[in-house]
Design a protein around this motif. Structure first.
Motif, PDB file in Angstrom:
ATOM      1  N   ILE A 174      24.926 -25.967 -21.682  1.00  0.00           N
ATOM      2  CA  ILE A 174      25.348 -27.361 -21.801  1.00  0.00           C
ATOM      3  C   ILE A 174      26.754 -27.593 -21.236  1.00  0.00           C
ATOM      4  O   ILE A 174      27.059 -28.669 -20.715  1.00  0.00           O
ATOM      5  CB  ILE A 174      25.258 -27.823 -23.277  1.00  0.00           C
ATOM      6  CG1 ILE A 174      25.394 -29.341 -23.363  1.00  0.00           C
ATOM      7  CG2 ILE A 174      26.285 -27.090 -24.136  1.00  0.00           C
ATOM      8  CD1 ILE A 174      25.058 -29.892 -24.733  1.00  0.00           C
TER       9      ILE A 174
ATOM     10  N   SER B 220      27.151 -29.756 -17.737  1.00  0.00           N
ATOM     11  CA  SER B 220      27.937 -30.990 -17.878  1.00  0.00           C
ATOM     12  C   SER B 220      29.139 -30.984 -16.935  1.00  0.00           C
ATOM     13  O   SER B 220      29.516 -32.029 -16.393  1.00  0.00           O
ATOM     14  CB  SER B 220      28.401 -31.166 -19.329  1.00  0.00           C
ATOM     15  OG  SER B 220      29.255 -30.115 -19.734  1.00  0.00           O
TER      16      SER B 220
ATOM     17  N   THR C 266      27.815 -31.818 -13.409  1.00  0.00           N
ATOM     18  CA  THR C 266      27.456 -33.224 -13.217  1.00  0.00           C
ATOM     19  C   THR C 266      28.596 -34.187 -13.542  1.00  0.00           C
ATOM     20  O   THR C 266      28.443 -35.402 -13.406  1.00  0.00           O
ATOM     21  CB  THR C 266      26.246 -33.585 -14.092  1.00  0.00           C
ATOM     22  OG1 THR C 266      26.527 -33.277 -15.466  1.00  0.00           O
ATOM     23  CG2 THR C 266      25.016 -32.798 -13.660  1.00  0.00           C
TER      24      THR C 266
ATOM     25  N   LYS D 264      30.009 -34.705 -16.541  1.00  0.00           N
ATOM     26  CA  LYS D 264      29.768 -35.402 -17.818  1.00  0.00           C
ATOM     27  C   LYS D 264      30.225 -34.574 -19.017  1.00  0.00           C
ATOM     28  O   LYS D 264      29.627 -34.621 -20.081  1.00  0.00           O
ATOM     29  CB  LYS D 264      28.276 -35.726 -17.956  1.00  0.00           C
ATOM     30  CG  LYS D 264      27.736 -36.618 -16.854  1.00  0.00           C
ATOM     31  CD  LYS D 264      26.233 -36.816 -16.998  1.00  0.00           C
ATOM     32  CE  LYS D 264      25.683 -37.677 -15.869  1.00  0.00           C
ATOM     33  NZ  LYS D 264      24.202 -37.812 -15.953  1.00  0.00           N
ATOM     34  N   GLU D 265      31.285 -33.804 -18.823  1.00  0.00           N
ATOM     35  CA  GLU D 265      31.733 -32.938 -19.920  1.00  0.00           C
ATOM     36  C   GLU D 265      32.245 -33.768 -21.102  1.00  0.00           C
ATOM     37  O   GLU D 265      32.795 -34.848 -20.922  1.00  0.00           O
ATOM     38  CB  GLU D 265      32.818 -31.959 -19.446  1.00  0.00           C
ATOM     39  CG  GLU D 265      34.131 -32.591 -19.024  1.00  0.00           C
ATOM     40  CD  GLU D 265      34.150 -32.976 -17.558  1.00  0.00           C
ATOM     41  OE1 GLU D 265      35.217 -33.420 -17.098  1.00  0.00           O
ATOM     42  OE2 GLU D 265      33.119 -32.851 -16.883  1.00  0.00           O
ATOM     43  N   GLU D 266      32.049 -33.248 -22.316  1.00  0.00           N
ATOM     44  CA  GLU D 266      32.441 -33.927 -23.542  1.00  0.00           C
ATOM     45  C   GLU D 266      33.430 -33.071 -24.322  1.00  0.00           C
ATOM     46  O   GLU D 266      33.416 -31.842 -24.242  1.00  0.00           O
ATOM     47  CB  GLU D 266      31.206 -34.218 -24.402  1.00  0.00           C
ATOM     48  CG  GLU D 266      30.184 -35.132 -23.719  1.00  0.00           C
ATOM     49  CD  GLU D 266      28.960 -35.329 -24.584  1.00  0.00           C
ATOM     50  OE1 GLU D 266      28.988 -34.898 -25.756  1.00  0.00           O
ATOM     51  OE2 GLU D 266      27.972 -35.911 -24.093  1.00  0.00           O
TER      52      GLU D 266
ATOM     53  N   LYS E  70      18.618 -32.892 -12.311  1.00  0.00           N
ATOM     54  CA  LYS E  70      19.547 -32.574 -13.397  1.00  0.00           C
ATOM     55  C   LYS E  70      20.780 -31.827 -12.910  1.00  0.00           C
ATOM     56  O   LYS E  70      21.679 -31.523 -13.694  1.00  0.00           O
ATOM     57  CB  LYS E  70      18.822 -31.749 -14.463  1.00  0.00           C
ATOM     58  CG  LYS E  70      17.672 -32.502 -15.121  1.00  0.00           C
ATOM     59  CD  LYS E  70      16.882 -31.607 -16.064  1.00  0.00           C
ATOM     60  CE  LYS E  70      15.689 -32.365 -16.651  1.00  0.00           C
ATOM     61  NZ  LYS E  70      14.862 -31.493 -17.524  1.00  0.00           N
TER      62      LYS E  70
END
Length: 290
Positions: free
Chosen positions: A64, A68, A71, A73-75, A250
């Motif tokens: 994950i 991420s 793409t 979209k790291e959190e 993805k």
């Protein structure tokens, strides 16, 4: 290291599993050391071979965090868990190396070969500040991708998986004589795709030897540094296009799906699969794939 959450796939690796099972068994300890040393020799490692081996696993791991980062979209929550995992991995390397040394097994290899393992990922992981490591890894995966796509610029589809092509046929556009208009169109279209702009599907037709397949190979050589990947599939694998598209969508990379020799007999219907994907159905074709 059993408490890993992000890099948990590492625990499934055959060498790591063997090492973890050898904690209370001296014979198994030497068995795992022999397996690790064999891998170190095969992979031309230098320095601590356990550290090299684990860093290699991390580099190629699809999780994950790496996806991420790939793409964009790291959190923050994933970020924190990754910091914890990396600290655990570093502690594991240190303690396990010490365990082997107490048993009389040195995991330190001296390798004077100039081609021994040394790359940016390993340099990032050697940083002492874990927070800085994670930030640098985000940048690394955003530029190089994640999982199987990090190793190469060209791939093949086999057994429902993507496999790097180990010895790609390297060709440049300068080596292709003639075909000038076609080359210019292919270069412009591929550059647009690599830069995240709208790109078209292309059908190359013509007699054998005019440069159709060579142009695709040259595209890989020219645009691989920009993150463009080539995936070659056979005519028989056209039925898998839907599944392939879903997997590629993805990824943060850009892909050209290359189908060589796309001729069909009058009774064959494989072309309908291609037509359906190009025309578009309910599900939109991924923007990162042509």
């Amino acid at each position: 290291m059993r408490e890993l959450l992000i890099y948990r796939n590492i625990l499934k690796d055959k060498v790591i599993k063997k090492i973890n099972k050898s904690e209370l068994d001296r014979k198994k300890l030497f068995d795992s050391a022999a397996l690790l040393i064999k891998e170190g020799i095969n992979r031309n490692y230098s320095g601590n071979i356990l550290k090299n081996y684990i860093y290699d696993l991390m580099k190629k791991d699809e999780n994950i965090f790496t996806v991420s980062a790939d793409t964009g979209k790291e959190e923050s929550n994933i970020h924190k868990l990754t910091i914890k995992d990396i600290q655990s991995i570093k502690d594991y390397i240190s303690k396990t190396t010490e365990t082997f040394e107490k048993a009389g097994v040195s995991l330190i290899f001296e390798n004077n070969n100039k081609n021994s393992t040394s790359n940016l990922y390993f340099e990032i992981m050697e940083e002492k500040d874990i927070c800085k490591i994670v930030n640098n890894l985000i940048k690394y995966h955003s530029e190089n991708g994640a999982g199987s796509f990090i190793e190469s610029g060209s791939f093949k589809w086999k057994n429902k998986e993507f496999y790097p092509i180990e010895n790609p046929d390297f060709i440049t556009f300068d080596q292709i004589v003639g075909y000038e208009y076609q080359k210019s169109v292919i270069i412009q279209n591929s550059e647009a795709l690599a830069k995240g702009k709208k790109a078209n599907n292309i059908l190359l037709t013509g007699a054998r030897g005019t440069g159709k397949s060579s142009c695709v190979k040259a595209t890989s050589a020219m645009f691989s540094p920009l993150g463009l990947k080539i995936l070659e599939i056979t005519r028989e694998q056209i039925a898998d296009l839907g599944e392939i598209m879903e997997k590629l969508s993805k990824s943060g990379r850009k892909f050209i799906i290359f189908i060589d020799d796309i001729s069909f007999e009058s009774f064959e219907t494989g072309y309908k699969q291609i037509k359906s994907i190009i025309d578009g159905g309910i599900e939109k074709k991924p923007e990162n794939v042509v």
